[in-house]
Design a protein around this motif. Structure first.
Motif, PDB file in Angstrom:
ATOM      1  N   HIS A 268       0.924  -1.232   0.057  1.00 23.34           N
ATOM      2  CA  HIS A 268       0.070   0.155  -0.065  1.00 23.34           C
ATOM      3  C   HIS A 268       0.877   1.251   0.014  1.00 23.34           C
ATOM      4  O   HIS A 268       0.911   1.859   0.942  1.00 23.34           O
ATOM      5  N   PRO A 269       1.315   1.594  -1.191  1.00 22.15           N
ATOM      6  CA  PRO A 269       2.207   3.025  -1.192  1.00 22.15           C
ATOM      7  C   PRO A 269       1.299   4.004  -0.766  1.00 22.15           C
ATOM      8  O   PRO A 269       0.214   4.175  -1.083  1.00 22.15           O
ATOM      9  N   GLY A 270       1.827   4.672   0.359  1.00 23.38           N
ATOM     10  CA  GLY A 270       1.215   5.970   0.963  1.00 23.38           C
ATOM     11  C   GLY A 270       1.895   7.375   0.614  1.00 23.38           C
ATOM     12  O   GLY A 270       3.012   7.321  -0.309  1.00 23.38           O
ATOM     13  N   PRO A 271       1.313   8.362   1.182  1.00 21.45           N
ATOM     14  CA  PRO A 271       1.830   9.700   0.935  1.00 21.45           C
ATOM     15  C   PRO A 271       3.103   9.903   1.441  1.00 21.45           C
ATOM     16  O   PRO A 271       3.665   9.453   2.444  1.00 21.45           O
ATOM     17  N   GLN A 272       4.083  11.095   0.795  1.00 20.27           N
ATOM     18  CA  GLN A 272       5.399  11.415   1.417  1.00 20.27           C
ATOM     19  C   GLN A 272       6.210  10.206   1.238  1.00 20.27           C
ATOM     20  O   GLN A 272       7.409  10.291   1.695  1.00 20.27           O
ATOM     21  N   GLN A 273       5.980   9.150   0.682  1.00 16.56           N
ATOM     22  CA  GLN A 273       7.043   7.882   0.481  1.00 16.56           C
ATOM     23  C   GLN A 273       8.058   8.292  -0.603  1.00 16.56           C
ATOM     24  O   GLN A 273       7.561   8.715  -1.504  1.00 16.56           O
ATOM     25  N   THR A 274       9.272   7.564  -0.308  1.00 17.29           N
ATOM     26  CA  THR A 274       9.974   7.525  -1.470  1.00 17.29           C
ATOM     27  C   THR A 274      10.215   5.947  -1.716  1.00 17.29           C
ATOM     28  O   THR A 274      10.470   5.185  -0.662  1.00 17.29           O
ATOM     29  N   ILE A 275       9.974   5.482  -2.844  1.00 16.15           N
ATOM     30  CA  ILE A 275       9.995   4.024  -3.162  1.00 16.15           C
ATOM     31  C   ILE A 275      10.817   3.723  -4.234  1.00 16.15           C
ATOM     32  O   ILE A 275      10.816   4.510  -5.403  1.00 16.15           O
ATOM     33  N   LEU A 276      11.598   2.579  -4.203  1.00 12.72           N
ATOM     34  CA  LEU A 276      12.595   2.237  -5.092  1.00 12.72           C
ATOM     35  C   LEU A 276      12.061   0.711  -5.830  1.00 12.72           C
ATOM     36  O   LEU A 276      11.960  -0.173  -5.000  1.00 12.72           O
ATOM     37  N   ASP A 277      11.856   0.921  -7.101  1.00 14.25           N
ATOM     38  CA  ASP A 277      11.708  -0.167  -7.783  1.00 14.25           C
ATOM     39  C   ASP A 277      13.163  -1.108  -8.251  1.00 14.25           C
ATOM     40  O   ASP A 277      13.641  -0.424  -9.074  1.00 14.25           O
ATOM     41  N   LEU A 278      13.805  -1.961  -7.553  1.00 16.61           N
ATOM     42  CA  LEU A 278      15.162  -2.155  -7.923  1.00 16.61           C
ATOM     43  C   LEU A 278      15.245  -2.981  -9.045  1.00 16.61           C
ATOM     44  O   LEU A 278      16.382  -3.115  -9.807  1.00 16.61           O
ATOM     45  N   CYS A 279      14.281  -3.984  -9.476  1.00 18.78           N
ATOM     46  CA  CYS A 279      14.310  -4.736 -10.746  1.00 18.78           C
ATOM     47  C   CYS A 279      13.020  -4.239 -11.342  1.00 18.78           C
ATOM     48  O   CYS A 279      12.356  -5.113 -11.674  1.00 18.78           O
ATOM     49  N   ALA A 280      13.089  -3.138 -11.974  1.00 19.06           N
ATOM     50  CA  ALA A 280      11.958  -2.628 -12.504  1.00 19.06           C
ATOM     51  C   ALA A 280      11.364  -2.979 -13.688  1.00 19.06           C
ATOM     52  O   ALA A 280      10.238  -3.206 -14.019  1.00 19.06           O
ATOM     53  N   ALA A 281      12.192  -3.297 -14.693  1.00 20.22           N
ATOM     54  CA  ALA A 281      11.842  -3.428 -16.103  1.00 20.22           C
ATOM     55  C   ALA A 281      11.082  -4.918 -16.195  1.00 20.22           C
ATOM     56  O   ALA A 281      11.417  -5.722 -15.394  1.00 20.22           O
ATOM     57  N   PRO A 282      10.039  -4.707 -17.164  1.00 23.78           N
ATOM     58  CA  PRO A 282       9.424  -3.981 -18.034  1.00 23.78           C
ATOM     59  C   PRO A 282       8.648  -2.870 -17.546  1.00 23.78           C
ATOM     60  O   PRO A 282       8.244  -1.946 -18.291  1.00 23.78           O
ATOM     61  N   GLY A 283       8.460  -2.835 -16.168  1.00 20.42           N
ATOM     62  CA  GLY A 283       7.682  -1.784 -15.867  1.00 20.42           C
ATOM     63  C   GLY A 283       6.375  -2.130 -14.967  1.00 20.42           C
ATOM     64  O   GLY A 283       5.760  -1.196 -14.407  1.00 20.42           O
ATOM     65  N   GLY A 284       5.646  -3.111 -15.032  1.00 20.22           N
ATOM     66  CA  GLY A 284       4.470  -3.480 -14.521  1.00 20.22           C
ATOM     67  C   GLY A 284       4.019  -3.091 -13.229  1.00 20.22           C
ATOM     68  O   GLY A 284       3.148  -2.402 -12.847  1.00 20.22           O
ATOM     69  N   LYS A 285       5.174  -3.412 -12.382  1.00 21.70           N
ATOM     70  CA  LYS A 285       4.819  -2.799 -10.916  1.00 21.70           C
ATOM     71  C   LYS A 285       5.289  -1.413 -10.661  1.00 21.70           C
ATOM     72  O   LYS A 285       4.605  -0.606  -9.881  1.00 21.70           O
ATOM     73  N   THR A 286       6.134  -0.936 -11.377  1.00 23.73           N
ATOM     74  CA  THR A 286       6.361   0.611 -11.446  1.00 23.73           C
ATOM     75  C   THR A 286       5.121   1.242 -11.766  1.00 23.73           C
ATOM     76  O   THR A 286       4.811   2.324 -11.044  1.00 23.73           O
ATOM     77  N   ILE A 287       4.364   0.890 -12.739  1.00 31.76           N
ATOM     78  CA  ILE A 287       3.291   1.503 -13.296  1.00 31.76           C
ATOM     79  C   ILE A 287       2.169   1.282 -12.232  1.00 31.76           C
ATOM     80  O   ILE A 287       1.178   2.323 -11.778  1.00 31.76           O
ATOM     81  N   GLN A 288       2.104   0.100 -11.607  1.00 33.06           N
ATOM     82  CA  GLN A 288       0.964  -0.139 -10.624  1.00 33.06           C
ATOM     83  C   GLN A 288       1.134   0.642  -9.255  1.00 33.06           C
ATOM     84  O   GLN A 288       0.201   1.061  -8.695  1.00 33.06           O
ATOM     85  N   ILE A 289       2.509   0.942  -8.853  1.00 34.85           N
ATOM     86  CA  ILE A 289       2.688   1.922  -7.782  1.00 34.85           C
ATOM     87  C   ILE A 289       2.289   3.156  -8.207  1.00 34.85           C
ATOM     88  O   ILE A 289       1.615   3.712  -7.275  1.00 34.85           O
ATOM     89  N   LEU A 290       2.448   3.776  -9.278  1.00 38.38           N
ATOM     90  CA  LEU A 290       1.932   5.072  -9.721  1.00 38.38           C
ATOM     91  C   LEU A 290       0.317   5.208  -9.554  1.00 38.38           C
ATOM     92  O   LEU A 290      -0.317   6.199  -9.166  1.00 38.38           O
ATOM     93  N   GLN A 291      -0.419   3.979  -9.957  1.00 33.27           N
ATOM     94  CA  GLN A 291      -1.748   3.997 -10.009  1.00 33.27           C
ATOM     95  C   GLN A 291      -2.147   3.885  -8.558  1.00 33.27           C
ATOM     96  O   GLN A 291      -3.351   4.230  -8.167  1.00 33.27           O
ATOM     97  N   ASP A 292      -1.500   3.135  -7.714  1.00 41.46           N
ATOM     98  CA  ASP A 292      -1.993   2.886  -6.211  1.00 41.46           C
ATOM     99  C   ASP A 292      -1.721   3.608  -5.494  1.00 41.46           C
ATOM    100  O   ASP A 292      -2.513   3.856  -4.442  1.00 41.46           O
ATOM    101  N   ALA A 293      -0.756   4.688  -5.606  1.00 43.43           N
ATOM    102  CA  ALA A 293      -0.071   5.347  -4.493  1.00 43.43           C
ATOM    103  C   ALA A 293      -1.052   6.509  -4.231  1.00 43.43           C
ATOM    104  O   ALA A 293      -1.540   7.049  -5.044  1.00 43.43           O
ATOM    105  N   ARG A 294      -1.017   6.878  -2.805  1.00 47.74           N
ATOM    106  CA  ARG A 294      -2.085   7.865  -2.405  1.00 47.74           C
ATOM    107  C   ARG A 294      -1.258   9.094  -1.925  1.00 47.74           C
ATOM    108  O   ARG A 294      -0.390   9.065  -0.988  1.00 47.74           O
ATOM    109  N   GLY A 295      -1.672  10.371  -2.453  1.00 49.25           N
ATOM    110  CA  GLY A 295      -0.735  11.454  -2.019  1.00 49.25           C
ATOM    111  C   GLY A 295       0.440  11.688  -2.672  1.00 49.25           C
ATOM    112  O   GLY A 295       0.957  10.995  -3.249  1.00 49.25           O
ATOM    113  N   PRO A 296       1.292  12.675  -2.636  1.00 49.04           N
ATOM    114  CA  PRO A 296       2.471  13.035  -3.242  1.00 49.04           C
ATOM    115  C   PRO A 296       3.689  11.853  -2.605  1.00 49.04           C
ATOM    116  O   PRO A 296       3.810  11.538  -1.534  1.00 49.04           O
TER     117      PRO A 296
END
Length: 448
Positions: A268-296
């Motif tokens: 559950h990515p929350g507001p004010q968090q800094t998140i690193l996707d360490l093995c990000a490619a091709p990007g599915g979970k990075t994209i989902q983080i952007l979709q699910d995160a709440r707040g800045p």
């Protein structure tokens, strides 16, 4: 070129133990209008090849290793249709196979294929019988969650054994034995079905540009059969080529299996968090983080493979998602020196892929038991890297698309003990052919 001809060409060119099938299949699909059918024939044969060869041996009284390769692959296609595609008339699949053999201008070869398939079909009793019904289960080859194909001869090893699982679901025997030991027969059987199913294609709406209902309407208007999934996704009943679906070029959706979506939901990515996707490619979970995160929040994506990192950039660009800092792995240490450690580090680690055998059809031919220690060493190394990048009190989220205990529970327990972390949650998802079907995988959340 019809689907069977195209499928035969692919099977003649690919060695699944040495190369991926998809690039070869994609090239051949440009030569046939029956793209979906060709894809099913190729991937269906490769998912079930050991079971198909068992039919050739035990029912057809022939030895696959002694059959010329073109005739063997032609026969495999026909048996796949016979056993796993009961809607295809028997006479049609036999005639088509014989016709393709005759196209090689050899009456002798056509006669061999005809005799072999006629012998097999003569022992066929019912192409759809209930699994666990009154029929002798040694004579039933499972083809779905509730049905199998019944012959009048003993075909299968002793039900409940590792040999049975290995034949029924075309698995390496060591893997079948491992699943039986850890999950028990019923769950292992379900894993086998989930690993040989025709996997559904699921898409996630890009909520920055479209809602699910509007995307469903857009797909329906274009004649694409689609239905809503409980997790907010859309399941495509007749996908065709993903990059030719309406809305693809506009970035209205991305492809993701429900099992993969569980990973980001676990923390559950929350507001004010800094998140690193360490093995990000091709990007599915990075994209989902952007979709699910709440707040800045701030999201950084990296990967050790620069070519795959470029694919991630392309996917983000297509979707119009700009809230990600893409950093090359060689620049990550400098980035941390400048900005400090992260609140959450996601490690979606390379793994054995035993939870996605239905999609990664080559894995069952390549994976060896001796590969697991090497994979675990790489996963432990990635977790060690993540430990140095997360702030005190932050979280490390570890995920794989494996269902092997060595890569998951055992590894996380050992790492948490060594690194003085608290395991907050774990979840193992087993692959399933039940509706709605899904892949398998694992996720654990650890607190530093």
């Amino acid at each position: 070129m019809d689907a069977r001809q195209a499928a035969l060409q692919v099977l003649m060119q690919v060695d699944p133990a040495r190369q991926p099938v998809q690039p070869i299949l994609d090239r051949m699909l440009d030569l046939t209008e029956q793209r979906q059918r060709c894809t099913d024939l190729v991937l269906g044969v490769l998912r079930n090849r050991r079971a198909i060869d068992r039919v050739i041996t035990r029912v057809g009284a022939a030895r696959p290793e002694r059959i010329e390769r073109p005739l063997l692959n032609l026969t495999r296609i026909a048996i796949y249709e016979l056993v796993y595609c009961p809607q295809t008339p028997v006479y049609a699949l036999v005639d088509q196979a014989v016709g393709l053999a005759r196209a090689g201008r050899s009456a002798k070869r056509a006669g061999f294929v005809n005799a072999l398939l006629r012998r097999i079909t003569s022992h066929l009793v019912d192409r759809q019988v209930p699994i666990g019904g009154p029929a002798d289960q040694r004579r039933v080859l499972p083809t779905g969650p509730r049905t199998g194909c019944l012959f009048d001869v003993d075909l299968m090893p002793e039900p409940g054994s590792a040999d049975y699982m290995a034949v029924a679901f075309s698995l390496p025997r060591w893997l079948a034995a491992d699943w039986l030991a850890r999950f028990g027969y019923q769950q292992a059987f379900q894993c086998g079905l989930g690993s040989t199913r025709r996997p559904s294609v699921y898409i996630q709406p890009n909520l920055a540009r479209v809602d699910r209902q509007s995307l469903l309407a857009r797909l329906s208007a274009a004649g694409v059969q689609a239905e809503p999934h409980p997790a907010g996704m859309i399941r495509l009943a007749s996908p065709g080529r993903i990059d030719r679906l309406p809305g693809y070029d506009e970035g209205l959706f991305y492809v993701q299996d429900p099992a993969a979506a569980i990973v980001v939901q676990a923390f559950h990515p929350g507001p004010q968090q800094t998140i690193l996707d360490l093995c990000a490619a091709p990007g599915g979970k990075t994209i989902q983080i952007l979709q699910d995160a709440r707040g800045p929040f701030r999201v950084v994506a990296t990967d050790k493979d620069p070519d795959r990192l470029e694919i991630l950039r392309q996917n983000l660009g297509r979707l119009g998602l700009n809230g990600v800092e893409v950093v090359g792995s060689e620049d990550l240490a400098g980035y941390v020196d400048m900005h400090g450690p992260f609140d959450t580090v996601l490690v979606d680690a390379p793994c054995s892929n035993t939870g996605v055998l239905a999609r990664r059809v080559e894995v069952r031919y390549r994976l060896r038991q001796v590969d697991l220690p090497r994979l675990c060493a790489g996963q432990m190394e990635l977790l060690g890297q993540a430990r140095g990048l997360v702030r005190p009190g932050g979280r490390i989220v570890y995920s794989t698309c494996s269902i092997q205990q060595q890569e998951n529970q055992d590894l996380v327990t050992a790492f948490a003990r060594r690194g003085h972390l608290v395991i907050e949650s774990e979840r193992l998802t087993l692959p399933s052919a039940e509706d709605p079907d899904h892949d398998g995988g694992y996720v654990a959340v650890m607190r530093a």
